[in-house]
Design a protein around this motif. Sequence first.
Motif, short mmCIF file in Angstrom:
data_model
loop_
_atom_site.label_atom_id
_atom_site.label_comp_id
_atom_site.label_asym_id
_atom_site.label_seq_id
_atom_site.Cartn_x
_atom_site.Cartn_y
_atom_site.Cartn_z
N PHE A 66 2.81 1.30 5.88
CA PHE A 66 3.84 2.31 5.67
C PHE A 66 4.39 2.28 4.25
CE2 PHE A 66 4.11 2.30 10.37
CZ PHE A 66 3.85 3.65 10.55
N ILE A 67 4.51 1.11 3.67
CA ILE A 67 4.98 1.02 2.28
C ILE A 67 3.98 1.68 1.34
CG2 ILE A 67 5.42 -0.60 0.39
CD1 ILE A 67 6.66 -2.47 2.55
N LEU A 70 4.14 5.49 1.81
CA LEU A 70 5.31 6.07 1.14
C LEU A 70 5.15 6.06 -0.38
CD1 LEU A 70 8.19 4.61 3.32
CD2 LEU A 70 7.38 6.98 3.24
N VAL A 73 2.94 8.97 -1.29
CA VAL A 73 3.68 10.23 -1.22
C VAL A 73 4.56 10.39 -2.46
CG1 VAL A 73 5.51 11.45 0.02
CG2 VAL A 73 3.64 10.40 1.29
N TYR A 74 5.21 9.31 -2.85
CA TYR A 74 6.08 9.36 -4.03
C TYR A 74 5.26 9.66 -5.30
CZ TYR A 74 9.31 7.99 -7.69
OH TYR A 74 10.08 7.99 -8.82
#
Length: 78
Positions: A66-67, A70, A73-74
């Motif tokens: 998940f990190i 994310l 995505v960033y």
Amino acid sequence: MYNIIQTILVIVSVLIIIAVMMQPSKQQDALNALSGGGGDLFSQQKKRGFESFMEKVTAILAAIFFICALALVYLSSH
């Protein structure tokens, strides 16, 4: 940087699949789900040994997944 995180994400994904496949089967739990499981109500025991270790490994790999997701995505939005 984007390609490095994407590679890490793919590797972690494969490791999560392996970790889930290595976990001990819970056939008795599946049978209890179908039959109601009344006999197993008070016999819950703390997970120990390999089962506990694999559960922790899976949780850590999921957090890394998940990190990385994310972070991708960033990076893709900026």
